[in-house]
Design a protein around this motif. Structure first.
Motif, PDB file in Angstrom:
ATOM      1  N   ALA A 176       0.850  -1.188   0.000  1.00  0.00           N
ATOM      2  CA  ALA A 176       0.000   0.000   0.000  1.00  0.00           C
ATOM      3  C   ALA A 176       0.886   1.239   0.000  1.00  0.00           C
ATOM      4  O   ALA A 176       1.793   1.364   0.815  1.00  0.00           O
ATOM      5  CB  ALA A 176      -0.908  -0.008   1.218  1.00  0.00           C
ATOM      6  N   ALA A 177       0.625   2.148  -0.939  1.00  0.00           N
ATOM      7  CA  ALA A 177       1.379   3.399  -1.014  1.00  0.00           C
ATOM      8  C   ALA A 177       0.685   4.506  -0.238  1.00  0.00           C
ATOM      9  O   ALA A 177       1.301   5.502   0.118  1.00  0.00           O
ATOM     10  CB  ALA A 177       1.561   3.818  -2.471  1.00  0.00           C
ATOM     11  N   THR A 178      -0.612   4.331   0.027  1.00  0.00           N
ATOM     12  CA  THR A 178      -1.376   5.270   0.848  1.00  0.00           C
ATOM     13  C   THR A 178      -2.291   4.471   1.765  1.00  0.00           C
ATOM     14  O   THR A 178      -2.592   3.315   1.498  1.00  0.00           O
ATOM     15  CB  THR A 178      -2.263   6.198  -0.007  1.00  0.00           C
ATOM     16  OG1 THR A 178      -3.248   5.408  -0.672  1.00  0.00           O
ATOM     17  CG2 THR A 178      -1.451   6.980  -1.009  1.00  0.00           C
ATOM     18  N   LYS A 179      -2.723   5.088   2.824  1.00  0.00           N
ATOM     19  CA  LYS A 179      -3.693   4.459   3.723  1.00  0.00           C
ATOM     20  C   LYS A 179      -5.104   4.754   3.242  1.00  0.00           C
ATOM     21  O   LYS A 179      -5.324   5.712   2.503  1.00  0.00           O
ATOM     22  CB  LYS A 179      -3.512   5.007   5.140  1.00  0.00           C
ATOM     23  CG  LYS A 179      -2.216   4.605   5.786  1.00  0.00           C
ATOM     24  CD  LYS A 179      -2.155   5.131   7.196  1.00  0.00           C
ATOM     25  CE  LYS A 179      -0.886   4.664   7.875  1.00  0.00           C
ATOM     26  NZ  LYS A 179      -0.792   5.144   9.250  1.00  0.00           N
ATOM     27  N   PRO A 180      -6.085   3.948   3.674  1.00  0.00           N
ATOM     28  CA  PRO A 180      -7.476   4.288   3.348  1.00  0.00           C
ATOM     29  C   PRO A 180      -7.843   5.635   3.958  1.00  0.00           C
ATOM     30  O   PRO A 180      -7.259   6.058   4.958  1.00  0.00           O
ATOM     31  CB  PRO A 180      -8.288   3.167   3.998  1.00  0.00           C
ATOM     32  CG  PRO A 180      -7.323   2.056   4.226  1.00  0.00           C
ATOM     33  CD  PRO A 180      -5.985   2.699   4.427  1.00  0.00           C
ATOM     34  N   THR A 181      -8.806   6.299   3.364  1.00  0.00           N
ATOM     35  CA  THR A 181      -9.246   7.586   3.892  1.00  0.00           C
ATOM     36  C   THR A 181     -10.145   7.376   5.105  1.00  0.00           C
ATOM     37  O   THR A 181     -10.679   6.287   5.324  1.00  0.00           O
ATOM     38  CB  THR A 181     -10.028   8.363   2.815  1.00  0.00           C
ATOM     39  OG1 THR A 181     -11.204   7.623   2.479  1.00  0.00           O
ATOM     40  CG2 THR A 181      -9.180   8.583   1.580  1.00  0.00           C
ATOM     41  N   ALA A 182     -10.329   8.422   5.884  1.00  0.00           N
ATOM     42  CA  ALA A 182     -11.237   8.361   7.040  1.00  0.00           C
ATOM     43  C   ALA A 182     -12.660   8.081   6.594  1.00  0.00           C
ATOM     44  O   ALA A 182     -13.446   7.463   7.310  1.00  0.00           O
ATOM     45  CB  ALA A 182     -11.170   9.675   7.815  1.00  0.00           C
ATOM     46  N   LEU A 183     -13.002   8.491   5.384  1.00  0.00           N
ATOM     47  CA  LEU A 183     -14.337   8.250   4.848  1.00  0.00           C
ATOM     48  C   LEU A 183     -14.638   6.758   4.733  1.00  0.00           C
ATOM     49  O   LEU A 183     -15.784   6.334   4.893  1.00  0.00           O
ATOM     50  CB  LEU A 183     -14.456   8.924   3.475  1.00  0.00           C
ATOM     51  CG  LEU A 183     -15.820   8.904   2.792  1.00  0.00           C
ATOM     52  CD1 LEU A 183     -16.882   9.537   3.687  1.00  0.00           C
ATOM     53  CD2 LEU A 183     -15.746   9.619   1.460  1.00  0.00           C
ATOM     54  N   ALA A 184     -13.618   5.954   4.501  1.00  0.00           N
ATOM     55  CA  ALA A 184     -13.824   4.505   4.363  1.00  0.00           C
ATOM     56  C   ALA A 184     -14.399   3.900   5.634  1.00  0.00           C
ATOM     57  O   ALA A 184     -15.305   3.069   5.596  1.00  0.00           O
ATOM     58  CB  ALA A 184     -12.511   3.810   4.006  1.00  0.00           C
ATOM     59  N   THR A 185     -13.895   4.283   6.793  1.00  0.00           N
ATOM     60  CA  THR A 185     -14.396   3.730   8.056  1.00  0.00           C
ATOM     61  C   THR A 185     -15.634   4.467   8.555  1.00  0.00           C
ATOM     62  O   THR A 185     -16.421   3.911   9.304  1.00  0.00           O
ATOM     63  CB  THR A 185     -13.294   3.758   9.130  1.00  0.00           C
ATOM     64  OG1 THR A 185     -12.760   5.084   9.194  1.00  0.00           O
ATOM     65  CG2 THR A 185     -12.182   2.786   8.793  1.00  0.00           C
ATOM     66  N   ALA A 186     -15.828   5.711   8.128  1.00  0.00           N
ATOM     67  CA  ALA A 186     -17.018   6.462   8.536  1.00  0.00           C
ATOM     68  C   ALA A 186     -18.277   5.889   7.880  1.00  0.00           C
ATOM     69  O   ALA A 186     -19.342   5.874   8.482  1.00  0.00           O
ATOM     70  CB  ALA A 186     -16.867   7.937   8.180  1.00  0.00           C
ATOM     71  N   VAL A 187     -18.157   5.400   6.658  1.00  0.00           N
ATOM     72  CA  VAL A 187     -19.313   4.884   5.920  1.00  0.00           C
ATOM     73  C   VAL A 187     -19.551   3.417   6.221  1.00  0.00           C
ATOM     74  O   VAL A 187     -20.679   2.977   6.368  1.00  0.00           O
ATOM     75  CB  VAL A 187     -19.104   5.092   4.397  1.00  0.00           C
ATOM     76  CG1 VAL A 187     -20.178   4.386   3.591  1.00  0.00           C
ATOM     77  CG2 VAL A 187     -19.086   6.571   4.071  1.00  0.00           C
ATOM     78  N   SER A 188     -18.472   2.637   6.322  1.00  0.00           N
ATOM     79  CA  SER A 188     -18.598   1.195   6.518  1.00  0.00           C
ATOM     80  C   SER A 188     -17.932   0.802   7.827  1.00  0.00           C
ATOM     81  O   SER A 188     -16.791   1.183   8.086  1.00  0.00           O
ATOM     82  CB  SER A 188     -17.927   0.461   5.345  1.00  0.00           C
ATOM     83  OG  SER A 188     -17.848  -0.908   5.608  1.00  0.00           O
ATOM     84  N   ARG A 189     -18.633   0.017   8.647  1.00  0.00           N
ATOM     85  CA  ARG A 189     -18.108  -0.399   9.943  1.00  0.00           C
ATOM     86  C   ARG A 189     -16.795  -1.169   9.790  1.00  0.00           C
ATOM     87  O   ARG A 189     -15.857  -0.999  10.546  1.00  0.00           O
ATOM     88  CB  ARG A 189     -19.147  -1.257  10.655  1.00  0.00           C
ATOM     89  CG  ARG A 189     -18.876  -1.502  12.104  1.00  0.00           C
ATOM     90  CD  ARG A 189     -20.088  -2.099  12.764  1.00  0.00           C
ATOM     91  NE  ARG A 189     -20.887  -2.871  11.816  1.00  0.00           N
ATOM     92  CZ  ARG A 189     -21.373  -4.074  12.082  1.00  0.00           C
ATOM     93  NH1 ARG A 189     -21.160  -4.635  13.238  1.00  0.00           N
ATOM     94  NH2 ARG A 189     -22.091  -4.722  11.197  1.00  0.00           N
ATOM     95  N   ASN A 190     -16.708  -2.033   8.757  1.00  0.00           N
ATOM     96  CA  ASN A 190     -15.508  -2.829   8.525  1.00  0.00           C
ATOM     97  C   ASN A 190     -14.469  -2.097   7.685  1.00  0.00           C
ATOM     98  O   ASN A 190     -13.350  -2.552   7.558  1.00  0.00           O
ATOM     99  CB  ASN A 190     -15.876  -4.141   7.819  1.00  0.00           C
ATOM    100  CG  ASN A 190     -16.814  -4.968   8.652  1.00  0.00           C
ATOM    101  OD1 ASN A 190     -16.741  -4.961   9.871  1.00  0.00           O
ATOM    102  ND2 ASN A 190     -17.725  -5.666   7.990  1.00  0.00           N
TER     103      ASN A 190
END
Length: 199
Positions: A66-80
Motif C-alpha cells: 500500500a502506497a497510501t492508507k485508506p481515507t477516514a471516509l472509508a471507516t465512517a461509511v462502513s463499519r468494517n
C-alpha cells in the motif's frame, strides 16, 4: 535557383518517405495491422498473483504494498472499512498455470502498476498496469486499465496499447477472481483478447 530548390524539396521528400517506411519496420521487420471486431487476432490466458505486504507476512514473498492508507471516509461509511482511497503499487508475477512460480522475482511475465480502491460502500478497485513480457516467446508490454468491479463474477478492462511484439495492440482482458486468502493474497484469471494487432 528554382532547380536548386526543387532538388532540395525532392531530397526532403525522399528522406521523409524513407523515415515513414522505416518507422513501420520496428524491430527489423515490417508489420501490417490486423483488425477485427468479432474475432480476436490473438488470445492468451494468464494468472495474476498479488501478495500484499501487511507487516505480518514476509517481505521476500510480498509483491505489492500500500502506497497510501485508506481515507477516514472509508471507516465512517462502513463499519468494517472498504479501503476507500488506498493505493496499492505492485510488481506481480503472472503465470500460464495457477501455481505460484518457484521464484517470485524472476518470472518471464510480470504485471507492474497500481490499483486503488474507489468505492465507499463496498470493495471496488481501479487498475492501471503493464504486463511485461521478457521471454523467448514474447518481448514487450501490454498496457491495461479499467474498473475491477470485484463483486461481479467476470469483468472486463481495456487493453489500451502495447510495445514490442504487442506494438499498438488493443483489446479486452476479462478478469475472474480465481483465489483469495484473506487480504494478503489474490489470484485473478485473465483472458486477454486482442482485436487490433500488428503482425
Amino acid at each position: 535557383m528554382a532547380t536548386t530548390w526543387s532538388r532540395a524539396a525532392l531530397v526532403v521528400a525522399v528522406v521523409f518517405l524513407i523515415s515513414i517506411s522505416s518507422a513501420g519496420a520496428a524491430h527489423g521487420r515490417s508489420r501490417r495491422l490486423v483488425r477485427s471486431y468479432d474475432k480476436p487476432c490473438k488470445t492468451m490466458r494468464l494468472y495474476f498473483h498479488d501478495i500484499l505486504y501487511d507487516f505480518s507476512n514476509s517481505t521476500a514473498n510480498s509483491t505489492s504494498a500500500a502506497a497510501t492508507k485508506p481515507t477516514a471516509l472509508a471507516t465512517a461509511v462502513s463499519r468494517n472499512g472498504t479501503f476507500f482511497g488506498e493505493v496499492v503499487v505492485f510488481n506481480d508475477p503472472m503465470t500460464e498455470g495457477k501455481a505460484l512460480p518457484p521464484s517470485l522475482e524472476e518470472t518471464a511475465v510480470r504485471a507492474q502498476g497500481l490499483y486503488l480502491y474507489d468505492k465507499k460502500e463496498e470493495y471496488n478497485a481501479w487498475f492501471a498496469f503493464s504486463v511485461v513480457f521478457n521471454s523467448t516467446a514474447h518481448r514487450g508490454t501490454l498496457n491495461l486499465m479499467g474498473a475491477d468491479l470485484m463483486f461481479d463474477k467476470r469483468r472486463d478492462i481495456s487493453v489500451v496499447g502495447g510495445t514490442g511484439d504487442f506494438f499498438m495492440s488493443r483489446g479486452v482482458a476479462t478478469l475472474r477472481t480465481d483465489a483469495v486468502e484473506g487480504f494478503t493474497y489474490f489470484r485473478l484469471q485473465m483472458d486477454i483478447k486482442l482485436y487490433e494487432c500488428y503482425v
